[in-house]
Design an enzyme around this catalytic site. Structure first.
Site, PDB file in Angstrom:
ATOM      1  N   ALA A  89       0.932  -1.204   0.093  1.00 33.89           N
ATOM      2  CA  ALA A  89      -0.112   0.105  -0.069  1.00 33.89           C
ATOM      3  C   ALA A  89       0.742   1.231  -0.017  1.00 33.89           C
ATOM      4  O   ALA A  89       0.501   2.178  -0.492  1.00 33.89           O
ATOM      5  CB  ALA A  89      -0.985  -0.125   1.102  1.00 33.89           C
ATOM      6  N   ALA A 129      -1.566  -4.415   7.937  1.00 33.44           N
ATOM      7  CA  ALA A 129      -0.214  -3.968   8.028  1.00 33.44           C
ATOM      8  C   ALA A 129      -0.098  -2.853   7.139  1.00 33.44           C
ATOM      9  O   ALA A 129      -0.602  -2.722   5.986  1.00 33.44           O
ATOM     10  CB  ALA A 129       0.401  -5.108   7.315  1.00 33.44           C
ATOM     11  N   ASP A 131       2.251  -1.467   5.469  1.00 28.05           N
ATOM     12  CA  ASP A 131       3.038  -1.794   4.434  1.00 28.05           C
ATOM     13  C   ASP A 131       2.686  -2.659   3.615  1.00 28.05           C
ATOM     14  O   ASP A 131       3.018  -2.955   2.352  1.00 28.05           O
ATOM     15  CB  ASP A 131       4.479  -2.058   4.744  1.00 28.05           C
ATOM     16  CG  ASP A 131       4.763  -3.378   5.393  1.00 28.05           C
ATOM     17  OD1 ASP A 131       3.680  -3.699   6.009  1.00 28.05           O
ATOM     18  OD2 ASP A 131       5.728  -3.754   5.277  1.00 28.05           O
ATOM     19  N   GLU A 132       1.420  -3.277   3.855  1.00 30.83           N
ATOM     20  CA  GLU A 132       0.778  -4.373   2.927  1.00 30.83           C
ATOM     21  C   GLU A 132      -0.569  -3.837   2.504  1.00 30.83           C
ATOM     22  O   GLU A 132      -0.660  -3.010   1.513  1.00 30.83           O
ATOM     23  CB  GLU A 132       0.609  -5.732   3.535  1.00 30.83           C
ATOM     24  CG  GLU A 132       2.089  -6.059   3.875  1.00 30.83           C
ATOM     25  CD  GLU A 132       1.974  -7.573   4.558  1.00 30.83           C
ATOM     26  OE1 GLU A 132       1.436  -8.568   3.800  1.00 30.83           O
ATOM     27  OE2 GLU A 132       2.715  -7.725   5.510  1.00 30.83           O
ATOM     28  N   MET A 133      -1.733  -4.004   3.093  1.00 32.32           N
ATOM     29  CA  MET A 133      -2.963  -3.579   2.498  1.00 32.32           C
ATOM     30  C   MET A 133      -3.568  -2.408   3.281  1.00 32.32           C
ATOM     31  O   MET A 133      -4.297  -1.709   3.009  1.00 32.32           O
ATOM     32  CB  MET A 133      -3.974  -4.892   2.658  1.00 32.32           C
ATOM     33  CG  MET A 133      -3.686  -5.719   1.978  1.00 32.32           C
ATOM     34  SD  MET A 133      -4.820  -7.400   1.907  1.00 32.32           S
ATOM     35  CE  MET A 133      -6.301  -6.761   0.937  1.00 32.32           C
TER      36      MET A 133
END
Length: 333
Positions: A89, A129, A131-133
């Site tokens: 993301a 998270a 840095d993810e979704m």
């Protein structure tokens, strides 16, 4: 005419004997299970699995509504991504290479560092998270509630509960338990078809179970012991040792991945640092490349380039290329 009848009776026995000789002992240990395990609290439901599949491919589960679970777990690439680390993301690479979701119903614990004990618990991590979704379940619930079709199906499948964090996780996990690797040529060999795999693969399988001793960690029908090991990858990532509370005994230990559909899943390792199966086999044959201060859980073995080719030929027989996963049609806002 009696000799013809006798010959006819002998031929099947000869064929059985030839097939038995063509198959090494112990193949039974690699036979596929006949059913997928589902927890009592979340039994299989085709409709819930279908709803979970829609959510798995729906970018509305991300904070920016621009990535989905399938962005990192792409069925075309063995339910991973063809890059060392996917873009999350924050428009930056995530911390680790995406582990495959193949045969997730049999995997426990989950994640490279083994921090989740169920698929329901696992899904929370990447969804929330930053840095993810980079999503919140309050935000997800609000977005899905605005979609008439989602409202209808959640209320039908979860009466009186509707759309919530728990029902979203149940639907996702139900679908993910249906992600099972298809029948590969290795399975046909295990079932008695001596011609299902080439001779090079048979030699590779013998090496896999023998001198190379790959089977010590890559065991069973999924070819994993579901344990964490230090395989000598040069990394600053502590793996299982980086969890809270920290456990130094688990430093640099990562989950043994299953080998099903492995030919589709490059690059390899928790950091995507090895780009081909030949690099992977050479890494193991060399005993790992970690610094002298570490003692990996693997021992090297001597293998010629021809033997490495045979090992790769065997690994390729574990890949099913005939399974098609159509993308679902998602409901409009």
């Amino acid at each position: 005419m009696q000799w013809k009848a006798a010959a006819a009776a002998v031929v099947p026995l000869l064929l059985w004997a030839v097939q038995s000789l063509a198959q090494p002992a112990g193949l039974e240990a690699f036979k596929r299970p006949t059913a997928v395990p589902f927890p009592e609290a979340a039994p299989y439901s085709r409709e819930i699995a279908t709803l979970g599949k829609m959510l798995f491919f729906d970018p509305r589960l991300s904070g920016g509504q621009n990535i989905s679970c399938s962005s990192c777990h792409n069925p075309s690439f063995g339910w991973e991504t063809p890059v060392p680390k996917a873009i999350g993301a924050a428009n930056k690479p995530v911390r680790r290479h995406a582990p495959t979701l193949l045969n997730a119903a049999w995997i426990t614990p989950l994640f490279w560092d083994g921090r989740a004990d169920s698929l329901e618990a696992q899904a929370i991590g990447p969804i929330t998270a930053p840095d993810e979704m980079n999503a919140t379940f309050d935000g997800i619930t609000a977005r899905l509630t605005a979609v008439h079709e989602y409202n209808f199906w959640f209320e039908r499948l979860f009466p009186g509960r509707g759309i919530s964090k728990e029902t979203v996780l149940t639907a996702l996990a139900t679908y993910q338990r249906t992600i099972v690797s298809g029948v590969a040529s290795f399975d046909r060999w295990v079932s008695g078809d001596a011609a299902a795999v080439p001779e090079a693969a048979k030699r590779g399988f013998a090496l896999f179970n023998g001198r190379a001793n790959c089977v010590s960690c890559h065991s069973g029908w999924m070819f994993t012991d579901n344990q964490l090991h230090d395989i000598g990858i040069q990394t600053t990532d502590l793996g299982g040792g980086g969890l809270t509370p920290p456990d130094p005994e688990l430093n640099y230990r990562f989950k043994t991945p299953g080998l099903r559909n492995i030919a589709l899943r490059a690059p390899y390792m928790h950091d995507g640092s090895l780009t081909s199966l030949r690099e992977v086999v050479r890494h193991y044959a060399g005993g790992g490349g970690a610094k002298a201060t570490r003692t990996p859980d693997i021992e090297g073995f001597i293998a010629t380039e021809e033997e490495i080719t045979d090992l790769i030929a065997f690994l390729q027989t574990l890949t099913d290329t005939g399974t098609n996963v159509p993308t679902p049609i998602l409901p409009a806002n």
